[in-house]
Design an enzyme around this catalytic site. Structure first.
Site, PDB file in Angstrom:
ATOM      1  CB  CYS A   2      -4.942 -11.628   2.843  1.00  0.00           C
ATOM      2  SG  CYS A   2      -6.013 -12.362   1.583  1.00  0.00           S
ATOM      3  CG  LEU A  51     -10.942 -14.203   3.653  1.00  0.00           C
ATOM      4  CD1 LEU A  51     -11.478 -15.418   4.399  1.00  0.00           C
ATOM      5  CD2 LEU A  51     -11.500 -12.927   4.265  1.00  0.00           C
ATOM      6  CB  ALA A  52      -9.854 -17.888  -1.046  1.00  0.00           C
ATOM      7  CB  VAL A  54     -10.877 -12.414  -6.430  1.00  0.00           C
ATOM      8  CG1 VAL A  54     -10.797 -12.493  -7.947  1.00  0.00           C
ATOM      9  CG2 VAL A  54     -11.954 -11.427  -6.016  1.00  0.00           C
ATOM     10  CG  ASN A  76      -4.848  -7.092   3.410  1.00  0.00           C
ATOM     11  OD1 ASN A  76      -5.852  -7.549   2.875  1.00  0.00           O
ATOM     12  ND2 ASN A  76      -4.885  -6.427   4.541  1.00  0.00           N
ATOM     13  N   GLY A  77      -5.256  -6.761  -0.306  1.00  0.00           N
ATOM     14  CA  GLY A  77      -6.005  -5.715  -0.977  1.00  0.00           C
ATOM     15  C   GLY A  77      -6.932  -6.221  -2.058  1.00  0.00           C
ATOM     16  CD  GLU A  78     -10.036  -6.343  -1.030  1.00  0.00           C
ATOM     17  OE1 GLU A  78     -10.275  -5.208  -0.569  1.00  0.00           O
ATOM     18  OE2 GLU A  78      -9.457  -7.220  -0.373  1.00  0.00           O
ATOM     19  CG  ASP A  98      -7.955  -8.452  -6.783  1.00  0.00           C
ATOM     20  OD1 ASP A  98      -8.256  -9.611  -6.456  1.00  0.00           O
ATOM     21  OD2 ASP A  98      -7.667  -7.569  -5.949  1.00  0.00           O
ATOM     22  CG  LEU A 255     -21.237  -4.882   8.838  1.00  0.00           C
ATOM     23  CD1 LEU A 255     -20.021  -4.276   9.536  1.00  0.00           C
ATOM     24  CD2 LEU A 255     -21.612  -6.212   9.485  1.00  0.00           C
ATOM     25  CB  THR A 336     -14.324   7.385  20.451  1.00  0.00           C
ATOM     26  OG1 THR A 336     -14.370   8.561  21.246  1.00  0.00           O
ATOM     27  CG2 THR A 336     -15.507   7.363  19.517  1.00  0.00           C
ATOM     28  NE  ARG A 339     -16.853   5.430  26.137  1.00  0.00           N
ATOM     29  CZ  ARG A 339     -17.049   6.701  26.482  1.00  0.00           C
ATOM     30  NH1 ARG A 339     -17.660   7.520  25.638  1.00  0.00           N
ATOM     31  NH2 ARG A 339     -16.647   7.148  27.663  1.00  0.00           N
ATOM     32  CB  SER A 362     -19.697  -1.224   6.926  1.00  0.00           C
ATOM     33  OG  SER A 362     -18.481  -0.510   6.851  1.00  0.00           O
ATOM     34  N   GLY A 363     -20.966   1.385   6.196  1.00  0.00           N
ATOM     35  CA  GLY A 363     -21.045   2.818   5.907  1.00  0.00           C
ATOM     36  C   GLY A 363     -19.912   3.642   6.476  1.00  0.00           C
TER      37      GLY A 363
END
Length: 552
Positions: A2, A51-52, A54, A76-78, A98, A255, A336, A339, A362-363
């Site tokens: 959010c 941004l909903a 939960v 802004n968090g979980e 949460d 991703l 970096t 790019r 994502s990783g």
């Protein structure tokens, strides 16, 4: 994901400038917004772009509870352990959101214990009207962004998820004011003064990379002790990090570059989605130019896992259209980072416009935690390699973490990064340093070995050599670096513009700085240094210039 925004001590309270600044982060929360001025604190203005993810019905902020009417939260968090905290301390939750856990934990334990009891990612501002205090805090690795403007001369402080939401206020502040990122793993305590101004009481660092969690861990010590080997424990903790991050009322995707990190996370998410009986197939997303090696590898993974796979091909025109926008969203001029952000930005745009996936795994973080960069082969000692991991993790919020957040949030997606889980990083960073180093020219050997017998991935992917993201997405025939250079040659003005702070080192970096200054003039502190590999003598940060790269 959010967007939070707030000012304290601003003359006039909710002014047209405030409204314009708040609107600059609308992309972080397209579902709903609220901007309000507290009648009891007329010089305190709070804003929330939602941004909903939960509790779509009750999760709106600023949050106030009936049981604690003088506490106000924007976050802004979980918080992944919100239910565990409720059960552990019998908190009377009023919503299913949460972040409500932050209010109850603060009320019972105070701010210092609260930040240590949270298992999650967060940036928050908590106002205690009764105590006349304002608290600001950010998660341990800075997964969720936060900027702070401080004008001591005017008694003003403001916060925002992104710097673009504060630049208008900075222009009205005194010359001595400062604007920059709020550091991860820190919290601050401010006093609300009688005249509406604010004063910093103190700040405190509560976390350094590798330290153990101070909350009740998701995986208990007893459960971990039942596992026989280091490899089993590593694999189990990474799977647990993915499991706790499945918390979502929106569709989840991954991703997928086809490299080890994103492939492992995708495989674990697909496995867990089946166990949890999610009512949809996991979507995976890969991007590349032409005959990109990443596209081919990602296709292999997607076929093996049976995901709903999406391939996005981009070309020079996409780079030309996106380059300046990427720099604006990133708020950095690091070579970096820019790019690597281009393909991720274009891919996020595709996800937003063509699918219903909102939460993406994502990783990110694996290279920092598990010594995945090619230059780790040149580390002089295991201890030096360990110290470099700690340095990279301490600064990840300025580089790869920043890239991951901004490229996805630009299109209202929420990113989840299991490799930066506190319990997992504590475990991994406390393994004997020598075991974490590259073995026989293979980076992340320990991580790969931990999943060698799992059957989660084909061996061709599990042992695939390291590919720099901005190189892996490019065509074999023409690198992304070359494409960017050609575009910059068309655009860079001929005037010899002078810059303060970190100086450009090439035509490419000069152009990035030129575009950065258009929106963030004078804020060279946002990029304290260029990301560069260590222990090797190269003039460009790309892995392609390291001797081992060609050998892979």
């Amino acid at each position: 994901m959010c967007g939070i925004w707030g000012t304290f001590g601003m003359d006039g309270g909710l002014t047209p400038t405030c409204i314009k600044c708040f609107a600059a982060i609308v992309h972080r929360g397209p579902d709903a917004w609220r901007l309000e001025q507290d009648s009891r604190e007329p010089q305190a203005v709070l804003g929330f772009q939602r941004l909903a993810i939960v509790d779509g019905l009750h999760g709106m902020q600023p949050m106030r509870l009936h049981c604690f009417p003088r506490l106000t939260l924007i976050c802004n968090g979980e918080i992944y352990n919100c239910k565990r905290l409720r059960d552990q301390y019998n908190f009377p939750y009023e919503t299913n959101c949460d972040v409500e856990a932050i209010i109850h934990t603060y009320k019972k334990f105070g701010i210092a214990d609260t930040v240590n009891k949270l298992d999650g990612v967060f940036s928050f501002c908590l106002i205690d009207g009764e105590a006349r205090k304002v608290y600001i805090a950010r998660d341990p690795y800075g997964v969720r962004p936060l900027f702070k403007l401080h004008d001591n001369e005017k008694g003003l402080m403001a916060i925002c998820s992104e710097a673009k939401g504060l630049m208008g206020l900075k222009q009205k502040a005194s010359e001595s004011s400062s604007l920059g990122q709020f550091p991860p793993g820190h919290f601050e305590v401010w006093s609300l003064l009688d005249d509406g101004k604010v004063k910093l009481d103190y700040n405190e660092r509560y976390f350094t990379p590798g330290t153990p969690p101070r909350f009740v861990p998701y995986v208990s010590t007893e459960e971990l002790a039942k596992l026989n080997s280091l490899y089993e424990k590593t694999a189990f903790l990474l799977e647990a990090a993915c499991r706790k991050r499945l918390m979502s009322d929106r569709r989840i995707g991954c991703l997928l570059s086809g490299g080890l990190d994103s492939s492992l996370i995708t495989a674990l998410v697909v496995k867990l989605a089946k166990e949890h009986k999610l009512p949809y197939k996991i979507q995976t997303f890969a991007i590349g130019m032409g005959d990109s090696p990443d596209l081919a590898a990602a296709r292999t993974v997607a076929d093996y896992l049976g995901t709903e796979h999406h391939e996005v091909r981009f070309d020079e025109n996409d780079v030309r259209q996106s380059l300046d926008n990427v720099i604006y969203h990133l708020e950095t001029f690091d070579i970096t980072t820019i790019r690597a952000s281009l393909p991720m930005y274009i891919l996020s745009k595709y996800i937003k416009e063509n699918t219903d996936t909102t939460v993406v795994f994502s990783g990110e973080g694996a290279d920092e935690v598990a010594q995945g960069y090619i230059y780790f082969r040149d580390a002089p000692t295991p201890v030096a390699a360990h110290e470099e991991s700690i340095r990279l993790l301490s600064d990840i919020y300025l580089y790869d973490g920043l890239r991951a957040d901004r490229t996805t949030s630009a299109f209202s997606l929420e990113l989840r990064v299991p490799f930066l889980d506190i319990q997992f990083t504590h475990h991994y960073l406390n393994i004997e340093p020598k075991l974490r180093q590259p073995q026989n020219g293979v980076e992340k050997h320990l991580l790969r070995s931990s999943f060698a017998k799992s059957g989660l991935l084909p061996d061709s992917i599990l042992w695939r050599h390291k590919e720099a993201f901005s190189d892996g997405v490019a065509s074999v025939k023409k690198s992304l670096f070359t494409t960017i250079s050609e575009i910059i040659a068309e655009r860079l003005p001929e005037d010899d513009q002078q810059f303060k702070g970190l100086q450009p080192t090439s035509t490419e970096s000069k152009y990035y700085r030129y575009v950065f200054e258009k929106s963030f003039s004078g804020q060279h502190n946002f990029t304290p240094y260029y990301w560069m590999p260590k222990w090797v003598q190269v003039s460009d940060p790309s892995a392609r210039f390291i001797k081992h790269y060609a050998a892979t």
